[in-house]
Design an enzyme around this catalytic site. Structure first.
Site, PDB file in Angstrom:
ATOM      1  N   GLU A  63       0.772  -1.425  -0.034  1.00  0.00           N
ATOM      2  CA  GLU A  63       0.246   0.074  -0.254  1.00  0.00           C
ATOM      3  C   GLU A  63       0.722   1.346   0.042  1.00  0.00           C
ATOM      4  OE1 GLU A  63      -2.934  -0.052   3.191  1.00  0.00           O
ATOM      5  OE2 GLU A  63      -4.059  -1.867   2.301  1.00  0.00           O
TER       6      GLU A  63
ATOM      7  N   GLU B  22      -5.628  -8.539   1.339  1.00  0.00           N
ATOM      8  CA  GLU B  22      -6.128  -8.243   2.719  1.00  0.00           C
ATOM      9  C   GLU B  22      -7.788  -7.811   2.504  1.00  0.00           C
ATOM     10  OE1 GLU B  22      -4.283  -4.765   4.717  1.00  0.00           O
ATOM     11  OE2 GLU B  22      -2.207  -5.868   4.209  1.00  0.00           O
TER      12      GLU B  22
HETATM   13  C1  BGC Z   1      -2.530  -2.304   6.176  1.00  0.00           C
HETATM   14  C2  BGC Z   1      -2.262  -3.090   7.345  1.00  0.00           C
HETATM   15  C3  BGC Z   1      -3.506  -2.500   8.415  1.00  0.00           C
HETATM   16  C4  BGC Z   1      -4.734  -2.693   7.746  1.00  0.00           C
HETATM   17  C5  BGC Z   1      -6.059  -2.388   8.421  1.00  0.00           C
HETATM   18  C6  BGC Z   1      -3.892  -2.048   5.772  1.00  0.00           C
HETATM   19  O1  BGC Z   1      -3.946  -0.904   5.394  1.00  0.00           O
HETATM   20  O2  BGC Z   1      -1.823  -2.892   5.040  1.00  0.00           O
HETATM   21  O3  BGC Z   1      -1.276  -3.156   7.817  1.00  0.00           O
HETATM   22  O4  BGC Z   1      -3.381  -3.153   9.426  1.00  0.00           O
HETATM   23  O5  BGC Z   1      -5.183  -2.243   6.418  1.00  0.00           O
HETATM   24  O6  BGC Z   1      -6.136  -1.221   8.764  1.00  0.00           O
END
Ligand code: BGC
Length: 450
Positions: free
Chosen positions: A175, A362
Protein backbone atom coordinates in the site's frame (compact mmCIF):
# COMPACT_ATOMS: atom_id res chain seq x y z
CA UNK A 1 -29.11 -4.49 -1.80
CA UNK A 2 -26.65 -5.71 -4.39
CA UNK A 3 -26.60 -9.39 -5.27
CA UNK A 4 -24.26 -11.85 -3.58
CA UNK A 5 -24.23 -15.54 -2.78
CA UNK A 6 -26.27 -16.41 0.27
CA UNK A 7 -23.82 -17.11 3.06
CA UNK A 8 -25.19 -20.48 4.05
CA UNK A 9 -24.38 -21.67 0.52
CA UNK A 10 -20.83 -20.33 0.65
CA UNK A 11 -18.46 -23.15 0.01
CA UNK A 12 -14.78 -23.21 -0.83
CA UNK A 13 -15.36 -25.45 -3.87
CA UNK A 14 -17.36 -22.69 -5.55
CA UNK A 15 -14.09 -20.77 -5.97
CA UNK A 16 -12.36 -23.61 -7.82
CA UNK A 17 -9.37 -25.79 -6.98
CA UNK A 18 -6.73 -23.23 -7.96
CA UNK A 19 -8.05 -20.42 -5.79
CA UNK A 20 -5.42 -19.36 -3.24
CA UNK A 21 -6.54 -19.07 0.41
CA UNK A 22 -4.47 -17.38 3.03
CA UNK A 23 -3.96 -15.07 5.96
CA UNK A 24 -1.94 -11.83 6.06
CA UNK A 25 0.30 -10.22 8.68
CA UNK A 26 3.03 -7.57 8.80
CA UNK A 27 6.27 -7.55 10.79
CA UNK A 28 5.92 -4.19 12.59
CA UNK A 29 2.42 -5.09 13.75
CA UNK A 30 3.20 -8.50 15.25
CA UNK A 31 6.88 -9.07 15.95
CA UNK A 32 7.80 -6.80 18.83
CA UNK A 33 11.41 -7.37 20.05
CA UNK A 34 12.39 -4.14 18.33
CA UNK A 35 15.86 -4.06 19.90
CA UNK A 36 16.65 -7.76 19.71
CA UNK A 37 19.49 -9.47 17.88
CA UNK A 38 20.94 -6.45 16.15
CA UNK A 39 17.74 -4.99 14.68
CA UNK A 40 18.06 -1.30 13.83
CA UNK A 41 15.42 1.31 14.62
CA UNK A 42 12.54 1.78 12.23
CA UNK A 43 10.62 4.99 11.59
CA UNK A 44 7.75 3.47 13.59
CA UNK A 45 9.95 2.92 16.66
CA UNK A 46 10.81 6.60 16.65
CA UNK A 47 7.35 7.89 15.70
CA UNK A 48 5.62 5.97 18.49
CA UNK A 49 7.90 7.66 21.02
CA UNK A 50 6.39 11.05 20.13
CA UNK A 51 3.59 12.02 22.49
CA UNK A 52 0.14 12.10 20.93
CA UNK A 53 0.99 10.23 17.74
CA UNK A 54 -0.50 6.87 18.70
CA UNK A 55 -3.76 6.39 20.56
CA UNK A 56 -3.22 5.76 24.27
CA UNK A 57 0.53 6.07 23.72
CA UNK A 58 0.62 2.41 22.61
CA UNK A 59 3.98 1.12 21.39
CA UNK A 60 4.92 -1.77 19.09
CA UNK A 61 7.71 -2.95 21.41
CA UNK A 62 6.05 -6.28 22.27
CA UNK A 63 2.72 -6.40 20.41
CA UNK A 64 1.72 -10.10 20.15
CA UNK A 65 5.34 -11.24 20.49
CA UNK A 66 5.46 -13.07 17.19
CA UNK A 67 9.24 -12.71 17.25
CA UNK A 68 9.40 -15.30 20.02
CA UNK A 69 6.15 -17.13 19.41
CA UNK A 70 6.28 -17.61 15.65
CA UNK A 71 6.28 -21.40 15.92
CA UNK A 72 3.12 -21.42 18.04
CA UNK A 73 1.39 -18.92 15.77
CA UNK A 74 2.33 -20.68 12.54
CA UNK A 75 1.12 -23.90 14.18
CA UNK A 76 -2.22 -22.12 14.65
CA UNK A 77 -2.23 -21.23 10.93
CA UNK A 78 -1.86 -24.95 10.27
CA UNK A 79 -4.55 -25.80 12.78
CA UNK A 80 -6.94 -23.46 10.93
CA UNK A 81 -6.17 -25.27 7.64
CA UNK A 82 -4.82 -22.09 6.07
CA UNK A 83 -2.46 -23.07 3.25
CA UNK A 84 -0.78 -19.68 2.60
CA UNK A 85 0.80 -17.35 5.15
CA UNK A 86 1.65 -13.76 4.22
CA UNK A 87 4.21 -11.97 6.38
CA UNK A 88 6.64 -9.13 5.85
CA UNK A 89 10.37 -8.86 6.31
CA UNK A 90 11.51 -6.05 8.59
CA UNK A 91 14.11 -4.09 6.63
CA UNK A 92 15.84 -2.88 9.87
CA UNK A 93 16.22 -6.49 11.06
CA UNK A 94 18.02 -7.44 7.85
CA UNK A 95 19.94 -4.20 7.33
CA UNK A 96 19.97 -2.25 10.61
CA UNK A 97 21.06 1.01 9.03
CA UNK A 98 19.11 0.40 5.84
CA UNK A 99 22.06 -0.08 3.58
CA UNK A 100 25.46 -1.69 3.78
CA UNK A 101 25.85 -4.22 6.60
CA UNK A 102 23.61 -7.26 6.60
CA UNK A 103 22.58 -8.58 10.01
CA UNK A 104 22.94 -12.37 9.92
CA UNK A 105 20.66 -12.80 12.95
CA UNK A 106 17.86 -11.15 10.97
CA UNK A 107 18.44 -13.44 7.99
CA UNK A 108 18.47 -16.46 10.32
CA UNK A 109 15.19 -15.37 11.88
CA UNK A 110 13.29 -15.20 8.59
CA UNK A 111 14.90 -18.44 7.45
CA UNK A 112 13.45 -20.10 10.53
CA UNK A 113 9.98 -18.74 9.75
CA UNK A 114 10.16 -19.79 6.11
CA UNK A 115 11.48 -23.23 6.98
CA UNK A 116 8.87 -23.77 9.65
CA UNK A 117 6.08 -22.82 7.23
CA UNK A 118 7.41 -25.25 4.64
CA UNK A 119 7.81 -27.97 7.26
CA UNK A 120 4.10 -27.64 8.04
CA UNK A 121 3.15 -27.52 4.35
CA UNK A 122 2.30 -23.80 4.46
CA UNK A 123 3.36 -21.63 1.52
CA UNK A 124 5.17 -18.43 2.58
CA UNK A 125 4.07 -15.22 0.82
CA UNK A 126 6.59 -12.49 1.54
CA UNK A 127 6.03 -8.73 1.54
CA UNK A 128 9.37 -6.99 1.18
CA UNK A 129 8.28 -3.60 2.50
CA UNK A 130 5.40 -3.09 4.94
CA UNK A 131 6.20 0.47 6.11
CA UNK A 132 9.09 -0.08 8.56
CA UNK A 133 11.73 2.07 6.92
CA UNK A 134 15.07 1.95 8.75
CA UNK A 135 15.29 5.20 10.72
CA UNK A 136 18.85 5.78 9.52
CA UNK A 137 17.47 6.15 5.99
CA UNK A 138 14.74 8.54 7.13
CA UNK A 139 17.49 10.72 8.56
CA UNK A 140 18.85 10.93 5.02
CA UNK A 141 15.45 11.99 3.64
CA UNK A 142 13.69 8.62 3.53
CA UNK A 143 11.22 8.29 0.69
CA UNK A 144 11.83 11.87 -0.43
CA UNK A 145 15.45 11.09 -1.36
CA UNK A 146 15.91 9.53 -4.77
CA UNK A 147 18.85 7.55 -3.38
CA UNK A 148 16.19 5.27 -1.93
CA UNK A 149 15.97 3.53 -5.28
CA UNK A 150 19.50 2.22 -4.68
CA UNK A 151 18.96 1.51 -0.97
CA UNK A 152 15.75 -0.37 -1.71
CA UNK A 153 17.29 -2.25 -4.63
CA UNK A 154 20.09 -3.52 -2.42
CA UNK A 155 17.63 -4.61 0.22
CA UNK A 156 15.53 -6.48 -2.37
CA UNK A 157 18.70 -8.23 -3.61
CA UNK A 158 19.53 -9.37 -0.08
CA UNK A 159 15.98 -10.75 0.35
CA UNK A 160 16.01 -12.50 -3.02
CA UNK A 161 19.44 -14.03 -2.50
CA UNK A 162 18.77 -15.28 1.01
CA UNK A 163 15.16 -16.46 0.78
CA UNK A 164 14.47 -16.89 -2.94
CA UNK A 165 15.41 -20.56 -3.02
CA UNK A 166 12.29 -21.30 -0.95
CA UNK A 167 9.96 -18.30 -1.29
CA UNK A 168 7.98 -18.49 -4.53
CA UNK A 169 5.49 -15.65 -3.91
CA UNK A 170 6.63 -12.08 -3.37
CA UNK A 171 4.98 -8.72 -2.86
CA UNK A 172 7.39 -5.86 -3.38
CA UNK A 173 5.44 -3.27 -1.42
CA UNK A 174 2.41 -2.84 0.78
CA UNK A 175 0.00 0.00 0.00
CA UNK A 176 2.26 2.84 -1.16
CA UNK A 177 -0.74 5.20 -1.14
CA UNK A 178 -1.02 4.77 2.62
CA UNK A 179 2.61 5.09 3.67
CA UNK A 180 3.17 8.09 1.39
CA UNK A 181 -0.20 9.73 2.08
CA UNK A 182 -0.39 9.13 5.84
CA UNK A 183 3.38 9.26 6.46
CA UNK A 184 4.60 12.04 4.15
CA UNK A 185 1.53 14.21 3.54
CA UNK A 186 -0.87 14.04 6.49
CA UNK A 187 1.77 13.23 9.11
CA UNK A 188 -0.48 10.77 10.94
CA UNK A 189 1.77 7.76 10.29
CA UNK A 190 5.54 7.43 10.57
CA UNK A 191 7.69 9.32 9.87
CA UNK A 192 5.09 12.05 10.47
CA UNK A 193 6.04 14.39 7.65
CA UNK A 194 3.53 16.71 6.06
CA UNK A 195 3.03 18.74 2.93
CA UNK A 196 3.02 18.37 -0.81
CA UNK A 197 6.80 18.83 -1.05
CA UNK A 198 7.29 15.59 0.85
CA UNK A 199 4.31 13.76 -0.63
CA UNK A 200 5.10 14.14 -4.34
CA UNK A 201 8.72 12.90 -4.26
CA UNK A 202 7.69 10.08 -1.88
CA UNK A 203 5.07 8.99 -4.42
CA UNK A 204 7.49 9.03 -7.31
CA UNK A 205 10.30 7.26 -5.49
CA UNK A 206 8.03 4.54 -4.21
CA UNK A 207 6.81 3.93 -7.77
CA UNK A 208 10.42 3.69 -8.99
CA UNK A 209 11.24 1.32 -6.13
CA UNK A 210 8.25 -0.90 -6.80
CA UNK A 211 9.21 -1.31 -10.44
CA UNK A 212 12.93 -1.69 -9.65
CA UNK A 213 12.13 -4.25 -6.95
CA UNK A 214 9.95 -6.23 -9.38
CA UNK A 215 12.73 -6.27 -11.98
CA UNK A 216 15.40 -7.37 -9.48
CA UNK A 217 13.21 -10.22 -8.24
CA UNK A 218 12.40 -11.38 -11.77
CA UNK A 219 16.03 -11.30 -12.83
CA UNK A 220 17.22 -13.22 -9.79
CA UNK A 221 14.22 -15.51 -9.34
CA UNK A 222 12.79 -16.18 -12.79
CA UNK A 223 10.33 -18.79 -11.49
CA UNK A 224 8.89 -16.70 -8.67
CA UNK A 225 5.45 -15.11 -8.78
CA UNK A 226 5.92 -11.39 -8.25
CA UNK A 227 3.27 -8.94 -7.13
CA UNK A 228 2.74 -5.78 -5.17
CA UNK A 229 -0.25 -4.64 -3.12
CA UNK A 230 -2.54 -1.62 -3.27
CA UNK A 231 -5.12 -0.22 -0.90
CA UNK A 232 -8.42 0.49 -2.57
CA UNK A 233 -11.73 1.81 -1.36
CA UNK A 234 -14.67 1.85 -3.70
CA UNK A 235 -15.63 5.50 -4.21
CA UNK A 236 -19.15 6.82 -4.76
CA UNK A 237 -20.22 10.45 -5.10
CA UNK A 238 -22.36 11.93 -2.35
CA UNK A 239 -24.93 13.11 -4.90
CA UNK A 240 -25.52 13.16 -8.63
CA UNK A 241 -24.52 16.82 -8.75
CA UNK A 242 -21.70 17.48 -11.21
CA UNK A 243 -19.43 18.90 -8.54
CA UNK A 244 -19.75 15.82 -6.31
CA UNK A 245 -19.26 13.48 -9.24
CA UNK A 246 -16.12 15.40 -10.23
CA UNK A 247 -14.87 15.38 -6.62
CA UNK A 248 -15.40 11.61 -6.44
CA UNK A 249 -13.43 11.22 -9.64
CA UNK A 250 -10.48 13.13 -8.19
CA UNK A 251 -10.62 11.14 -4.95
CA UNK A 252 -10.68 7.93 -6.96
CA UNK A 253 -7.57 9.05 -8.86
CA UNK A 254 -5.75 9.73 -5.60
CA UNK A 255 -6.97 6.76 -3.57
CA UNK A 256 -7.25 4.00 -6.18
CA UNK A 257 -5.68 4.86 -9.52
CA UNK A 258 -2.44 6.67 -8.74
CA UNK A 259 -0.11 3.73 -8.16
CA UNK A 260 -1.63 1.02 -10.31
CA UNK A 261 -1.63 3.33 -13.33
CA UNK A 262 1.92 4.52 -12.69
CA UNK A 263 3.37 0.99 -12.50
CA UNK A 264 1.23 -0.10 -15.45
CA UNK A 265 3.00 2.36 -17.74
CA UNK A 266 0.09 4.83 -17.89
CA UNK A 267 1.83 7.65 -16.05
CA UNK A 268 0.26 9.62 -13.21
CA UNK A 269 -3.48 10.37 -13.53
CA UNK A 270 -4.06 13.97 -14.59
CA UNK A 271 -7.45 14.30 -12.86
CA UNK A 272 -5.69 15.75 -9.81
CA UNK A 273 -3.80 18.74 -11.12
CA UNK A 274 -1.10 18.72 -8.45
CA UNK A 275 0.12 15.33 -9.69
CA UNK A 276 1.45 17.23 -12.70
CA UNK A 277 4.10 18.59 -10.33
CA UNK A 278 5.51 15.09 -9.84
CA UNK A 279 7.31 15.87 -13.09
CA UNK A 280 9.58 18.16 -11.06
CA UNK A 281 11.02 15.04 -9.45
CA UNK A 282 11.36 13.03 -12.65
CA UNK A 283 14.50 12.48 -14.67
CA UNK A 284 14.65 11.65 -18.35
CA UNK A 285 13.82 7.98 -18.86
CA UNK A 286 11.77 7.68 -15.67
CA UNK A 287 8.55 6.75 -17.50
CA UNK A 288 10.19 3.52 -18.47
CA UNK A 289 11.67 2.93 -15.02
CA UNK A 290 8.24 3.37 -13.39
CA UNK A 291 6.63 0.40 -15.11
CA UNK A 292 6.76 -3.31 -14.37
CA UNK A 293 4.53 -6.17 -15.48
CA UNK A 294 3.66 -7.77 -12.17
CA UNK A 295 2.44 -11.37 -12.22
CA UNK A 296 -0.31 -10.40 -9.82
CA UNK A 297 -1.71 -7.32 -8.14
CA UNK A 298 -2.73 -7.61 -4.51
CA UNK A 299 -5.77 -5.54 -3.72
CA UNK A 300 -6.70 -4.71 -0.14
CA UNK A 301 -10.19 -3.54 0.49
CA UNK A 302 -12.02 -2.82 3.72
CA UNK A 303 -14.76 -0.32 2.90
CA UNK A 304 -16.22 2.23 0.51
CA UNK A 305 -15.99 5.99 0.71
CA UNK A 306 -18.64 8.55 -0.11
CA UNK A 307 -17.11 11.72 -1.51
CA UNK A 308 -18.40 15.26 -1.60
CA UNK A 309 -17.07 18.37 -3.28
CA UNK A 310 -15.17 20.64 -0.84
CA UNK A 311 -13.47 23.55 -2.59
CA UNK A 312 -11.48 24.50 0.54
CA UNK A 313 -9.63 21.19 0.75
CA UNK A 314 -6.24 21.83 -0.86
CA UNK A 315 -5.19 19.98 -4.02
CA UNK A 316 -8.17 17.66 -4.17
CA UNK A 317 -11.24 19.84 -3.54
CA UNK A 318 -13.03 16.85 -2.07
CA UNK A 319 -13.82 15.34 1.30
CA UNK A 320 -14.90 11.97 2.59
CA UNK A 321 -18.31 11.96 4.22
CA UNK A 322 -17.71 10.10 7.48
CA UNK A 323 -19.54 6.78 7.82
CA UNK A 324 -20.53 7.82 11.36
CA UNK A 325 -22.52 10.70 9.89
CA UNK A 326 -24.25 8.49 7.37
CA UNK A 327 -26.08 6.22 9.78
CA UNK A 328 -24.55 3.03 8.38
CA UNK A 329 -22.99 0.05 10.19
CA UNK A 330 -19.33 0.69 11.08
CA UNK A 331 -16.31 -1.18 12.46
CA UNK A 332 -14.00 -0.14 15.32
CA UNK A 333 -12.02 1.81 12.70
CA UNK A 334 -15.21 3.78 11.97
CA UNK A 335 -15.19 2.33 8.47
CA UNK A 336 -18.51 1.51 6.84
CA UNK A 337 -19.36 -2.17 6.53
CA UNK A 338 -20.30 -2.45 2.87
CA UNK A 339 -19.48 -5.78 1.24
CA UNK A 340 -20.22 -4.79 -2.41
CA UNK A 341 -17.21 -2.44 -2.14
CA UNK A 342 -14.87 -5.39 -2.65
CA UNK A 343 -16.79 -6.50 -5.74
CA UNK A 344 -16.49 -3.02 -7.28
CA UNK A 345 -12.81 -2.79 -6.34
CA UNK A 346 -12.14 -6.08 -8.13
CA UNK A 347 -14.12 -4.89 -11.18
CA UNK A 348 -12.18 -1.64 -11.27
CA UNK A 349 -8.76 -3.29 -11.16
CA UNK A 350 -9.89 -6.08 -13.46
CA UNK A 351 -10.57 -3.51 -16.17
CA UNK A 352 -6.85 -2.72 -16.59
CA UNK A 353 -5.51 -5.00 -19.32
CA UNK A 354 -2.08 -4.75 -17.67
CA UNK A 355 -3.40 -6.50 -14.54
CA UNK A 356 -2.84 -10.19 -15.21
CA UNK A 357 -4.19 -11.59 -11.98
CA UNK A 358 -5.76 -10.20 -8.80
CA UNK A 359 -5.25 -11.61 -5.34
CA UNK A 360 -7.18 -10.09 -2.45
CA UNK A 361 -4.17 -9.79 -0.15
CA UNK A 362 -6.14 -8.18 2.70
CA UNK A 363 -9.76 -7.99 3.79
CA UNK A 364 -11.09 -8.08 7.32
CA UNK A 365 -12.63 -6.04 10.11
CA UNK A 366 -12.03 -4.76 13.62
CA UNK A 367 -14.83 -5.11 16.14
CA UNK A 368 -14.80 -4.79 19.94
CA UNK A 369 -14.46 -8.46 20.86
CA UNK A 370 -15.41 -9.76 24.27
CA UNK A 371 -14.17 -12.90 25.96
CA UNK A 372 -16.81 -14.83 27.85
CA UNK A 373 -15.72 -18.10 29.43
CA UNK A 374 -12.67 -18.26 27.16
CA UNK A 375 -14.84 -17.87 24.06
CA UNK A 376 -14.97 -14.98 21.59
CA UNK A 377 -18.19 -15.08 19.65
CA UNK A 378 -17.40 -12.47 17.02
CA UNK A 379 -20.48 -12.80 14.86
CA UNK A 380 -20.02 -9.37 13.27
CA UNK A 381 -16.59 -10.30 11.91
CA UNK A 382 -17.84 -13.67 10.80
CA UNK A 383 -20.70 -12.11 8.85
CA UNK A 384 -18.36 -9.45 7.45
CA UNK A 385 -16.00 -12.12 6.08
CA UNK A 386 -18.80 -14.24 4.64
CA UNK A 387 -20.49 -11.25 3.00
CA UNK A 388 -17.22 -10.08 1.48
CA UNK A 389 -16.31 -13.52 0.25
CA UNK A 390 -19.65 -13.84 -1.44
CA UNK A 391 -18.93 -10.57 -3.27
CA UNK A 392 -15.52 -11.90 -4.31
CA UNK A 393 -17.29 -14.94 -5.70
CA UNK A 394 -19.76 -12.69 -7.51
CA UNK A 395 -16.84 -10.95 -9.26
CA UNK A 396 -15.15 -14.25 -10.02
CA UNK A 397 -18.35 -15.71 -11.46
CA UNK A 398 -18.58 -12.70 -13.74
CA UNK A 399 -15.20 -13.62 -15.17
CA UNK A 400 -12.89 -11.34 -13.19
CA UNK A 401 -9.33 -12.60 -12.90
CA UNK A 402 -9.45 -12.82 -9.10
CA UNK A 403 -7.46 -15.82 -7.97
CA UNK A 404 -7.02 -15.65 -4.21
CA UNK A 405 -8.16 -14.25 -0.88
CA UNK A 406 -6.18 -13.53 2.31
CA UNK A 407 -7.91 -12.49 5.53
CA UNK A 408 -6.43 -9.58 7.48
CA UNK A 409 -5.27 -10.88 9.99
CA UNK A 410 -4.10 -13.84 12.08
CA UNK A 411 -3.96 -12.33 15.57
CA UNK A 412 -4.98 -9.03 17.13
CA UNK A 413 -1.97 -6.74 16.81
CA UNK A 414 -0.55 -3.21 16.70
CA UNK A 415 -2.85 -1.22 14.41
CA UNK A 416 -0.46 1.69 13.64
CA UNK A 417 -1.69 5.08 14.89
CA UNK A 418 -4.75 3.38 16.40
CA UNK A 419 -2.59 1.29 18.73
CA UNK A 420 -4.11 -1.86 20.21
CA UNK A 421 -7.78 -0.94 20.41
CA UNK A 422 -8.91 -2.18 16.96
CA UNK A 423 -8.92 -5.97 17.02
CA UNK A 424 -8.67 -7.43 13.52
CA UNK A 425 -7.50 -10.97 14.34
CA UNK A 426 -9.14 -14.33 13.78
CA UNK A 427 -7.30 -15.08 17.02
CA UNK A 428 -7.82 -12.99 20.14
CA UNK A 429 -4.77 -11.81 22.07
CA UNK A 430 -4.79 -10.96 25.75
CA UNK A 431 -1.91 -8.48 25.55
CA UNK A 432 -1.14 -8.77 29.27
CA UNK A 433 -0.66 -12.56 29.25
CA UNK A 434 -0.15 -13.23 25.53
CA UNK A 435 -2.88 -15.86 25.75
CA UNK A 436 -4.38 -16.74 22.37
CA UNK A 437 -8.05 -17.64 21.82
CA UNK A 438 -9.33 -18.64 18.39
CA UNK A 439 -12.42 -16.53 17.74
CA UNK A 440 -15.62 -17.93 16.19
CA UNK A 441 -14.56 -16.32 12.89
CA UNK A 442 -11.27 -18.25 13.05
CA UNK A 443 -13.07 -21.53 13.69
CA UNK A 444 -15.37 -20.76 10.79
CA UNK A 445 -12.48 -19.98 8.41
CA UNK A 446 -10.76 -23.20 9.50
CA UNK A 447 -13.88 -25.28 8.81
CA UNK A 448 -14.48 -23.49 5.51
CA UNK A 449 -10.94 -24.33 4.38
CA UNK A 450 -10.99 -27.95 5.55
C1 BGC B 1 -2.53 -2.42 6.07
C2 BGC B 1 -2.45 -3.14 7.37
C3 BGC B 1 -3.50 -2.60 8.32
C4 BGC B 1 -4.86 -2.86 7.73
C5 BGC B 1 -6.02 -2.37 8.60
C6 BGC B 1 -3.92 -2.11 5.61
O1 BGC B 1 -3.98 -0.75 5.31
O2 BGC B 1 -1.78 -3.08 5.09
O3 BGC B 1 -1.16 -3.01 7.85
O4 BGC B 1 -3.40 -3.11 9.59
O5 BGC B 1 -4.97 -2.25 6.49
O6 BGC B 1 -5.96 -1.01 8.80
Amino acid sequence: MEPGIENYKLNKDLFGDDFVWGISTAAPQIEGSCDSDGRGKSVWDVFTEIKGKVLNGDKPTTTCDFYNRYRDDITLVKQLNIPNFRFSIAWPRIMPSGTGNVNQAGIDYYNQIINYCLELGIEPWVTIYHWDLPYALEQKGGWTNREIVNWFGNYVRVCADNFGDRVKHWMVMNEPAVFTGAGYFLGIHAPGRTGIKNFLPAIHHSVLCMAAGGKILRERLPDAEIGTTFSCSYIEPYSEKDKDVAAAKRADAMINRLFIEAVSGMGYPDDVSVFKEIENYMLPGDEKLMAFDFDFIGIQNYTREIVKSAFWVPYIGAKLVKAEDRNVPITSMKWEVHAPAIYHAIKQFNAYPQVKKIIITENGAAFPDVVINEVVNDTERLTYLQDHLSQVLRAKNEGCKVAGYFVWTLTDNFEWAEGYHPRFGLIYIDFSTQQRIIKASGHWYGDFLK
